[in-house]
Design an enzyme around this catalytic site. Structure first.
Site, PDB file in Angstrom:
ATOM      1  N   ASP A  89       0.925  -1.170  -0.008  1.00 24.43           N
ATOM      2  CA  ASP A  89      -0.117  -0.027   0.065  1.00 24.43           C
ATOM      3  C   ASP A  89       0.966   1.366  -0.013  1.00 24.43           C
ATOM      4  O   ASP A  89       2.121   1.015   0.108  1.00 24.43           O
ATOM      5  CB  ASP A  89      -1.070   0.059   1.190  1.00 24.43           C
ATOM      6  CG  ASP A  89      -0.377  -0.105   2.592  1.00 24.43           C
ATOM      7  OD1 ASP A  89       0.818   0.240   2.545  1.00 24.43           O
ATOM      8  OD2 ASP A  89      -0.993  -0.527   3.645  1.00 24.43           O
ATOM      9  N   ASP A 264      -7.739  -7.775   0.690  1.00 31.95           N
ATOM     10  CA  ASP A 264      -6.492  -7.831   2.024  1.00 31.95           C
ATOM     11  C   ASP A 264      -7.153  -7.525   3.214  1.00 31.95           C
ATOM     12  O   ASP A 264      -8.143  -6.741   3.192  1.00 31.95           O
ATOM     13  CB  ASP A 264      -5.451  -6.987   1.632  1.00 31.95           C
ATOM     14  CG  ASP A 264      -5.482  -5.574   1.972  1.00 31.95           C
ATOM     15  OD1 ASP A 264      -5.046  -5.363   3.264  1.00 31.95           O
ATOM     16  OD2 ASP A 264      -6.126  -4.733   1.139  1.00 31.95           O
TER      17      ASP A 264
END
Length: 375
Positions: A89, A264
């Site tokens: 991320d 996720d």
């Protein structure tokens, strides 16, 4: 990265992501390895659960151990000894989570290092540079994760700035000569018209995949489902779709029904450490006294190391004694449960039997099937 789409069942999609480091069958769930480890697990144990790709956290790895130590090893794969693909991320969500100790400007985000209090600055360009050093197979653009609730005006300003940051992310990613994949992130809160603008703007810039961000941040489930139903058909069909930070098993099922390919969440690992275990029939809270003398496995239908070898009574005992092994065995099971769920969804899509799978999933847990509002 190459995305191959094999077949569909309704809006659900069965495909794969092809990387130099390996193939990821989709729909896929990615365990979260915040600090370069899926908590308590070795890479071999994570792989044994069926995981083919994991997630790393740009923000935390930047603060500790830092880019220089990472580069001494090569990249994040070398540092943590995970051989498969890694998605990182951008750090945007972690900055959003800092709350009052951060200041967002057009240039980027000023905040204080949560470890030592030092002033620090993160912007799209720096995020791309960190992720390049991490060797991420999938890089995420730097965006602002719009909080919930947000009024329309705030959500519009936030989304528009995220679009400008998306272009800056794209430019720096290309400037670095990064040959890996870059994903855009769709924002706009719960407002369909803002989501429309975000998707259109991101597609014009052009990305290898598209994530739906700003969901699972406190909004009602009905809003999350509505936004997914609205947004997914607008994402180019030949690109993977990623629902960030989601979620509970039923959230994965509902995301797949609406066309999501990737997920996720820290839930399977975090909940495992708290004795909250996912099984075919729902949830087992292993620290409850009723499990003290239960000699049955956690889930008779599960093939994980934990279920093949240990009783509920033993897991209860470990939890009550705060033994590290208990958290590890629980984590192995929860991660395997999530991968078995994804494998079941993939098989159901292949066979054109997704809705039958969904009905059985909810019936086993004594719950109604949520409505699906798609054509």
């Amino acid at each position: 990265m190459k995305f191959e789409l094999d077949t569909t069942d309704g809006r659900a999609r069965r495909g794969r992501l092809v990387f130099d480091r390996g193939v990821v069958e989709t729909p896929a769930f990615m365990p979260v390895g915040t600090y370069g480890t899926v908590k308590g697990m070795t890479p071999e144990e994570v792989e044994a659960t069926g995981a083919q790709i994991i997630l790393g956290n740009t923000f935390h790895l930047w603060l500790r151990p830092g880019q220089e130590i990472m580069k001494l090893h090569g990249d994040l794969h070398d540092f943590m000894q995970w051989k498969g693909p890694i998605l990182t991320d951008s750090g945007g969500f972690q900055v959003f989570s800092l709350g009052d100790i951060r200041k967002i400007t057009e240039q980027g985000v000023h905040f204080r290092n949560p470890i030592n209090g030092d002033p620090i600055f993160l912007d799209p360009e720096k995020s791309m540079e960190i992720q390049y050093d991490l060797g991420s197979d999938i890089v995420m653009i730097f965006d602002e994760c719009t909080p919930y609730p947000a009024d329309w005006d705030y959500a519009k300003r936030s989304m528009e700035m995220s679009l400008r940051w998306a272009k800056r992310s794209r430019d720096r990613f290309d400037g670095l000569g990064n040959k890996n994949a870059l994903f855009g992130i769709i924002q706009g809160s719960v407002y369909e018209d803002l989501r429309d603008i975000s998707v259109k703007g991101l597609v014009e810039i052009g990305f290898d995949g598209y994530a739906v961000g700003g969901l699972a941040v406190g909004e009602p489930k009905e809003d999350m489902h509505r936004i997914l139903e609205h947004v997914c058909p607008q994402i180019p069909a030949d690109k993977p779709r990623y629902l960030m930070g989601v979620g509970k098993p039923e959230d994965l099922v509902e995301g797949v029904r609406r066309g999501i390919d990737m997920f996720d969440c820290v839930m399977p690992t975090r909940n495992a450490r708290n004795g909250h275990l996912f099984v075919t029939d729902g949830v087992v809270k292993i620290r409850n006294a009723k499990h003290k003398s239960d000699t049955s496995p956690l889930d008779a239908e599960c093939d994980c190391y934990t279920c093949r070898n240990y009783s509920r009574a033993y897991l209860h005992h470990l939890d009550r004694c705060n033994e590290i092994l208990g958290a590890r065995l629980n984590t192995i099971h929860n991660l395997r449960y999530y991968q078995r769920l994804m494998a079941g969804l993939r098989k159901a899509i292949e066979e054109g039997k997704l809705e039958s799978f969904v009905t059985d999933f909810y019936q086993r847990q004594g719950r109604p099937v949520p409505p699906l509002n798609v054509d």
